[in-house]
Design a protein around this motif. Sequence first.
Motif, PDB file in Angstrom:
ATOM      1  N   GLU A   1       0.830  -1.208   0.000  1.00  0.00           N
ATOM      2  CA  GLU A   1       0.000   0.000   0.000  1.00  0.00           C
ATOM      3  C   GLU A   1       0.864   1.258   0.000  1.00  0.00           C
ATOM      4  O   GLU A   1       0.590   2.215  -0.719  1.00  0.00           O
ATOM      5  CB  GLU A   1      -0.943  -0.006   1.195  1.00  0.00           C
ATOM      6  CG  GLU A   1      -2.041  -1.040   1.082  1.00  0.00           C
ATOM      7  CD  GLU A   1      -2.905  -1.123   2.325  1.00  0.00           C
ATOM      8  OE1 GLU A   1      -2.842  -0.216   3.181  1.00  0.00           O
ATOM      9  OE2 GLU A   1      -3.646  -2.112   2.436  1.00  0.00           O
ATOM     10  N   THR A   2       1.933   1.246   0.778  1.00  0.00           N
ATOM     11  CA  THR A   2       2.846   2.384   0.812  1.00  0.00           C
ATOM     12  C   THR A   2       3.534   2.558  -0.534  1.00  0.00           C
ATOM     13  O   THR A   2       3.677   3.682  -1.029  1.00  0.00           O
ATOM     14  CB  THR A   2       3.894   2.202   1.931  1.00  0.00           C
ATOM     15  OG1 THR A   2       3.212   2.111   3.181  1.00  0.00           O
ATOM     16  CG2 THR A   2       4.881   3.349   1.968  1.00  0.00           C
ATOM     17  N   ALA A   3       3.949   1.460  -1.142  1.00  0.00           N
ATOM     18  CA  ALA A   3       4.605   1.522  -2.447  1.00  0.00           C
ATOM     19  C   ALA A   3       3.652   2.070  -3.509  1.00  0.00           C
ATOM     20  O   ALA A   3       4.041   2.903  -4.332  1.00  0.00           O
ATOM     21  CB  ALA A   3       5.106   0.135  -2.844  1.00  0.00           C
ATOM     22  N   GLU A   4       2.412   1.623  -3.477  1.00  0.00           N
ATOM     23  CA  GLU A   4       1.420   2.119  -4.433  1.00  0.00           C
ATOM     24  C   GLU A   4       1.147   3.603  -4.213  1.00  0.00           C
ATOM     25  O   GLU A   4       1.023   4.363  -5.178  1.00  0.00           O
ATOM     26  CB  GLU A   4       0.137   1.310  -4.333  1.00  0.00           C
ATOM     27  CG  GLU A   4       0.300  -0.103  -4.857  1.00  0.00           C
ATOM     28  CD  GLU A   4      -0.896  -0.994  -4.579  1.00  0.00           C
ATOM     29  OE1 GLU A   4      -1.889  -0.523  -3.983  1.00  0.00           O
ATOM     30  OE2 GLU A   4      -0.829  -2.177  -4.977  1.00  0.00           O
TER      31      GLU A   4
ATOM     32  N   PRO B   1      -0.633  -3.096 -11.530  1.00  0.00           N
ATOM     33  CA  PRO B   1       0.616  -3.089 -10.765  1.00  0.00           C
ATOM     34  C   PRO B   1       1.849  -2.869 -11.645  1.00  0.00           C
ATOM     35  O   PRO B   1       2.817  -2.243 -11.223  1.00  0.00           O
ATOM     36  CB  PRO B   1       0.663  -4.464 -10.107  1.00  0.00           C
ATOM     37  CG  PRO B   1      -0.749  -4.938 -10.107  1.00  0.00           C
ATOM     38  CD  PRO B   1      -1.408  -4.313 -11.301  1.00  0.00           C
ATOM     39  N   GLY B   2       1.818  -3.360 -12.864  1.00  0.00           N
ATOM     40  CA  GLY B   2       2.938  -3.160 -13.777  1.00  0.00           C
ATOM     41  C   GLY B   2       3.117  -1.703 -14.151  1.00  0.00           C
ATOM     42  O   GLY B   2       4.249  -1.225 -14.303  1.00  0.00           O
ATOM     43  N   PHE B   3       2.019  -0.992 -14.305  1.00  0.00           N
ATOM     44  CA  PHE B   3       2.080   0.434 -14.611  1.00  0.00           C
ATOM     45  C   PHE B   3       2.686   1.188 -13.436  1.00  0.00           C
ATOM     46  O   PHE B   3       3.544   2.055 -13.616  1.00  0.00           O
ATOM     47  CB  PHE B   3       0.688   0.963 -14.945  1.00  0.00           C
ATOM     48  CG  PHE B   3       0.651   2.428 -15.287  1.00  0.00           C
ATOM     49  CD1 PHE B   3       1.070   2.883 -16.523  1.00  0.00           C
ATOM     50  CD2 PHE B   3       0.195   3.361 -14.368  1.00  0.00           C
ATOM     51  CE1 PHE B   3       1.042   4.231 -16.848  1.00  0.00           C
ATOM     52  CE2 PHE B   3       0.151   4.712 -14.673  1.00  0.00           C
ATOM     53  CZ  PHE B   3       0.589   5.150 -15.922  1.00  0.00           C
TER      54      PHE B   3
ATOM     55  N   ALA C   1       9.731   1.438  -2.657  1.00  0.00           N
ATOM     56  CA  ALA C   1       8.556   1.246  -3.518  1.00  0.00           C
ATOM     57  C   ALA C   1       8.942   0.483  -4.778  1.00  0.00           C
ATOM     58  O   ALA C   1       8.213  -0.410  -5.219  1.00  0.00           O
ATOM     59  CB  ALA C   1       7.941   2.597  -3.882  1.00  0.00           C
ATOM     60  N   HIS C   2      10.096   0.796  -5.316  1.00  0.00           N
ATOM     61  CA  HIS C   2      10.562   0.092  -6.515  1.00  0.00           C
ATOM     62  C   HIS C   2      10.760  -1.398  -6.222  1.00  0.00           C
ATOM     63  O   HIS C   2      10.327  -2.251  -6.996  1.00  0.00           O
ATOM     64  CB  HIS C   2      11.869   0.719  -7.003  1.00  0.00           C
ATOM     65  CG  HIS C   2      12.378   0.127  -8.266  1.00  0.00           C
ATOM     66  ND1 HIS C   2      13.378  -0.816  -8.287  1.00  0.00           N
ATOM     67  CD2 HIS C   2      12.023   0.343  -9.551  1.00  0.00           C
ATOM     68  CE1 HIS C   2      13.620  -1.150  -9.535  1.00  0.00           C
ATOM     69  NE2 HIS C   2      12.809  -0.462 -10.323  1.00  0.00           N
ATOM     70  N   ALA C   3      11.380  -1.699  -5.098  1.00  0.00           N
ATOM     71  CA  ALA C   3      11.627  -3.101  -4.731  1.00  0.00           C
ATOM     72  C   ALA C   3      10.310  -3.850  -4.527  1.00  0.00           C
ATOM     73  O   ALA C   3      10.166  -4.984  -4.977  1.00  0.00           O
ATOM     74  CB  ALA C   3      12.476  -3.167  -3.471  1.00  0.00           C
ATOM     75  N   VAL C   4       9.360  -3.219  -3.882  1.00  0.00           N
ATOM     76  CA  VAL C   4       8.079  -3.876  -3.605  1.00  0.00           C
ATOM     77  C   VAL C   4       7.287  -4.084  -4.891  1.00  0.00           C
ATOM     78  O   VAL C   4       6.748  -5.161  -5.141  1.00  0.00           O
ATOM     79  CB  VAL C   4       7.255  -3.059  -2.583  1.00  0.00           C
ATOM     80  CG1 VAL C   4       5.832  -3.587  -2.468  1.00  0.00           C
ATOM     81  CG2 VAL C   4       7.938  -3.078  -1.221  1.00  0.00           C
ATOM     82  N   LEU C   5       7.202  -3.045  -5.720  1.00  0.00           N
ATOM     83  CA  LEU C   5       6.366  -3.127  -6.914  1.00  0.00           C
ATOM     84  C   LEU C   5       6.996  -3.938  -8.027  1.00  0.00           C
ATOM     85  O   LEU C   5       6.280  -4.561  -8.817  1.00  0.00           O
ATOM     86  CB  LEU C   5       6.038  -1.709  -7.426  1.00  0.00           C
ATOM     87  CG  LEU C   5       5.164  -0.886  -6.501  1.00  0.00           C
ATOM     88  CD1 LEU C   5       5.072   0.557  -6.998  1.00  0.00           C
ATOM     89  CD2 LEU C   5       3.779  -1.489  -6.364  1.00  0.00           C
TER      90      LEU C   5
END
Length: 96
Positions: free
Chosen positions: A11-14, A52-54, A86-90
């Motif tokens: 959620e934080t990454a998004e 999620p890819g976007f 965020a990059h690592a999570v997504l």
Amino acid sequence: MKSQKDTPAAETAETTAVAILGWLAGEPELLSRFLALTGVAPSEVRNAVNDPGFLAGIVDFLMSHEPDLLAFCDATGTKPETVVHAHAVLSGPADW
């Protein structure tokens, strides 16, 4: 079992990715370049944020050019580490 999308980290990454998109909206040249690279039309952005890819692509785009990353962080008060996380999570784990 919870999916990764339901975790606080996701959620934080998004939220970070959406904040980057909001910042890009105020940077027309960067936004145009991002949309050109992704092939997403401006009219499709509202729906694309559910992909999620976007979202991963938004963060990846920002991280690909350090001056843009730092400009975003300065403008929004976001720590660079937050964007890296965020990059690592997504983006998920590397397949090396």
